[in-house]
Scaffold this motif. Structure first.
Motif, PDB file in Angstrom:
ATOM      1  N   LEU A 111      78.337  28.201 119.876  1.00  0.00           N
ATOM      2  CA  LEU A 111      77.240  28.667 120.729  1.00  0.00           C
ATOM      3  C   LEU A 111      75.827  28.339 120.266  1.00  0.00           C
ATOM      4  O   LEU A 111      74.888  28.571 121.016  1.00  0.00           O
ATOM      5  N   HIS A 112      75.622  27.852 119.062  1.00  0.00           N
ATOM      6  CA  HIS A 112      74.258  27.621 118.603  1.00  0.00           C
ATOM      7  C   HIS A 112      74.156  26.302 117.850  1.00  0.00           C
ATOM      8  O   HIS A 112      75.042  25.945 117.078  1.00  0.00           O
ATOM      9  N   ARG A 113      73.046  25.593 118.051  1.00  0.00           N
ATOM     10  CA  ARG A 113      72.783  24.391 117.275  1.00  0.00           C
ATOM     11  C   ARG A 113      72.406  24.783 115.852  1.00  0.00           C
ATOM     12  O   ARG A 113      71.852  25.857 115.627  1.00  0.00           O
ATOM     13  N   GLY A 114      72.687  23.891 114.930  1.00  0.00           N
ATOM     14  CA  GLY A 114      72.242  24.167 113.576  1.00  0.00           C
ATOM     15  C   GLY A 114      72.957  23.311 112.557  1.00  0.00           C
ATOM     16  O   GLY A 114      73.853  22.522 112.879  1.00  0.00           O
ATOM     17  N   TRP A 115      72.535  23.477 111.307  1.00  0.00           N
ATOM     18  CA  TRP A 115      73.130  22.736 110.198  1.00  0.00           C
ATOM     19  C   TRP A 115      74.421  23.413 109.756  1.00  0.00           C
ATOM     20  O   TRP A 115      74.439  24.614 109.479  1.00  0.00           O
ATOM     21  N   LEU A 116      75.487  22.633 109.693  1.00  0.00           N
ATOM     22  CA  LEU A 116      76.722  23.117 109.093  1.00  0.00           C
ATOM     23  C   LEU A 116      76.733  22.841 107.600  1.00  0.00           C
ATOM     24  O   LEU A 116      77.250  23.634 106.818  1.00  0.00           O
ATOM     25  N   VAL A 117      76.186  21.690 107.221  1.00  0.00           N
ATOM     26  CA  VAL A 117      75.972  21.338 105.815  1.00  0.00           C
ATOM     27  C   VAL A 117      74.543  20.840 105.722  1.00  0.00           C
ATOM     28  O   VAL A 117      74.232  19.746 106.197  1.00  0.00           O
ATOM     29  N   ALA A 118      73.656  21.631 105.130  1.00  0.00           N
ATOM     30  CA  ALA A 118      72.232  21.307 105.148  1.00  0.00           C
ATOM     31  C   ALA A 118      71.776  20.512 103.938  1.00  0.00           C
ATOM     32  O   ALA A 118      70.703  19.911 103.965  1.00  0.00           O
ATOM     33  N   GLU A 119      72.554  20.506 102.871  1.00  0.00           N
ATOM     34  CA  GLU A 119      72.147  19.822 101.654  1.00  0.00           C
ATOM     35  C   GLU A 119      73.289  18.982 101.122  1.00  0.00           C
ATOM     36  O   GLU A 119      74.460  19.214 101.435  1.00  0.00           O
ATOM     37  N   GLY A 120      72.916  17.996 100.277  1.00  0.00           N
ATOM     38  CA  GLY A 120      73.925  17.160  99.673  1.00  0.00           C
ATOM     39  C   GLY A 120      73.833  15.729 100.148  1.00  0.00           C
ATOM     40  O   GLY A 120      72.965  15.356 100.961  1.00  0.00           O
ATOM     41  N   ALA A 121      74.744  14.896  99.651  1.00  0.00           N
ATOM     42  CA  ALA A 121      74.730  13.475 100.000  1.00  0.00           C
ATOM     43  C   ALA A 121      75.070  13.251 101.463  1.00  0.00           C
ATOM     44  O   ALA A 121      74.593  12.302 102.075  1.00  0.00           O
ATOM     45  N   LEU A 122      75.893  14.116 102.007  1.00  0.00           N
ATOM     46  CA  LEU A 122      76.274  13.995 103.417  1.00  0.00           C
ATOM     47  C   LEU A 122      76.012  15.326 104.109  1.00  0.00           C
ATOM     48  O   LEU A 122      76.662  16.329 103.820  1.00  0.00           O
ATOM     49  N   ARG A 123      75.037  15.325 105.012  1.00  0.00           N
ATOM     50  CA  ARG A 123      74.708  16.533 105.751  1.00  0.00           C
ATOM     51  C   ARG A 123      75.345  16.482 107.140  1.00  0.00           C
ATOM     52  O   ARG A 123      75.553  15.400 107.694  1.00  0.00           O
ATOM     53  N   VAL A 124      75.635  17.652 107.692  1.00  0.00           N
ATOM     54  CA  VAL A 124      76.304  17.745 108.997  1.00  0.00           C
ATOM     55  C   VAL A 124      75.502  18.688 109.880  1.00  0.00           C
ATOM     56  O   VAL A 124      75.252  19.843 109.492  1.00  0.00           O
ATOM     57  N   ARG A 125      75.110  18.192 111.039  1.00  0.00           N
ATOM     58  CA  ARG A 125      74.344  19.007 111.987  1.00  0.00           C
ATOM     59  C   ARG A 125      75.029  19.000 113.349  1.00  0.00           C
ATOM     60  O   ARG A 125      75.413  17.943 113.856  1.00  0.00           O
TER      61      ARG A 125
END
Length: 404
Positions: free
Chosen positions: A198-212
């Motif tokens: 239901l909401h946009r946002g970062w799933l993984v915000a830091e690190g070599a591979l980020r997921v949004r």
């Protein structure tokens, strides 16, 4: 002497065959209108992707944010809004038609939907992500992820009664706006599933591979369920005039509900509209709907207009609709192709002209017309390879071709 005509053995066998051919012909005309609508919204979608390629340096946030967005940018973006809802609705509709061919016995749809849904998510994480930036520094879960997830859910629910699927779809589409104000903290165990749904946002915000995540999936599940439940309207049990009447009535009902809900800022959009300094500014405020996730008002507008256009396309057969049906008949191939053409075109322009807008290439703020010119030029350019692939897809017996 009997006046009842008799049939020879040969004629008795020919009658069912003729009836099957007639049913297949009617089915083909219906499928053409569906493909033409799918092709139309996908061609319009490309306008927004051209904008993102050539204009992103001037519009790095929401291209419909007010105030500050020019009318040409706003309404170009608004036109592209129709793609995702119509495409997802037609995906559900097409799944039912796949499971219920006009001739022959029903086909199992669960396995097809599961495999296609997983394929879409895999393509999102690989080819699509690379096409947007040329790197894998950030993985974006966008529309392909949402469609793939929706297909997986539809696969799991496809055995339920159609009325129950329709009710569930309506509850999701109409009710999710009531949950929009709920905020889940990033350190909560519920943050990841809440963001995915239901909401946009970062799933993984830091690190070599980020997921949004940019496309929350739950409302799209509601849309695909409605498309699946709506699909029997396209079976042989409905003649064309009756189907068009239902399409038009449903489309007008969606728009009437939108006028009521949005006109009085009652429900369905969390951002109320306000009068502007001009008629255009007021219209922009009124039409400034939330797409991530798609609000009820957003879906009432896009699906309402989409149903009216689908009804109109059933009565039109010309060069334009046949060309659009080519795009709509090979949607995955077209989608991947246009993204890579844009990526290569951007790399070429950057190499020739350099980073004339900060650190990237882009057209000037007063030259948005270039976006429209490039978009119109790409349509015939892409038609040639897409048409060739569509012909190959019709001839091929290879299983993988069905998924493109």
């Amino acid at each position: 002497m009997s006046l009842t005509p008799t049939l020879s053995p040969g004629a008795s066998r020919a009658a069912p065959a003729s009836a099957a051919r007639d049913a297949a012909s009617v089915h083909s005309r219906r499928i053409t209108s569906i493909d033409a609508l799918r092709g139309l919204v996908m061609v319009i979608m490309m306008l927004d992707h051209v904008r993102e390629t050539l204009y992103l340096h001037l519009q790095v946030s929401d291209p419909m944010a007010l105030p500050g967005t020019s009318p040409e940018v706003f309404f170009s973006r608004l036109a592209a809004h129709f793609c995702a809802p119509v495409f997802v609705f037609l995906t559900g509709l097409g799944a039912w038609l796949y499971a219920n061919p006009p001739t022959g016995t029903p086909r199992p749809v669960r396995g097809f939907l599961l495999k296609r849904g997983l394929l879409l998510i895999a393509l999102e994480l690989t080819l699509v992500n690379f096409a947007w930036s040329g790197t894998y520094q950030v993985l974006y879960l966008q529309v392909m992820w949402a469609i793939g997830f929706s297909m997986i859910v539809l696969a799991l629910l496809s055995g339920l009664p159609r009325a129950l699927l329709a009710a569930l779809g309506l509850v999701i589409v109409c009710g999710h706006n009531a949950l929009a104000g709920i905020v889940v903290a990033p350190d909560s165990a519920w943050y990841a599933p809440w963001t995915l749904m239901l909401h946009r946002g970062w799933l993984v915000a830091e690190g070599a591979l980020r997921v949004r995540l940019t496309y929350p999936a739950l409302p799209w599940v509601g849309v695909i369920l409605l498309g699946y439940a709506f699909a029997p309207l396209f079976s042989a049990r409905f003649d064309a005039p009756a189907r068009r009447r239902v399409l038009v009535a449903t489309g007008l009902a969606c728009l009437a509900a939108l006028l009521l809900l949005r006109g009085f800022n009652l429900y369905g959009e969390n951002l109320p509209w306000v009068p502007g300094s001009s008629g255009v500014q007021t219209a922009m405020s009124w039409l400034n709907f939330t797409k991530y996730p798609p609000s009820l008002d957003f879906l009432l507008l896009t699906l309402g207009v989409g149903l009216l256009v689908l009804a109109a396309l059933e009565r039109v057969d010309n060069a334009a609709t046949r060309a659009l049906s080519i795009f709509g008949g090979a949607p995955m191939f077209y989608y991947l192709l246009h993204l890579y053409v844009l990526l290569l075109g951007y790399k070429l322009l950057f190499a020739v002209f350099g980073p004339n807008q900060g650190t990237r290439f882009g057209v000037d703020a007063d030259a948005f017309w270039i976006v429209w010119v490039v978009w119109l030029g790409m349509v015939p350019l892409l038609y040639i390879p897409v048409s060739a692939f569509a012909r190959f897809k019709r001839r091929s017996t290879q299983a993988w071709v069905r998924y493109f």
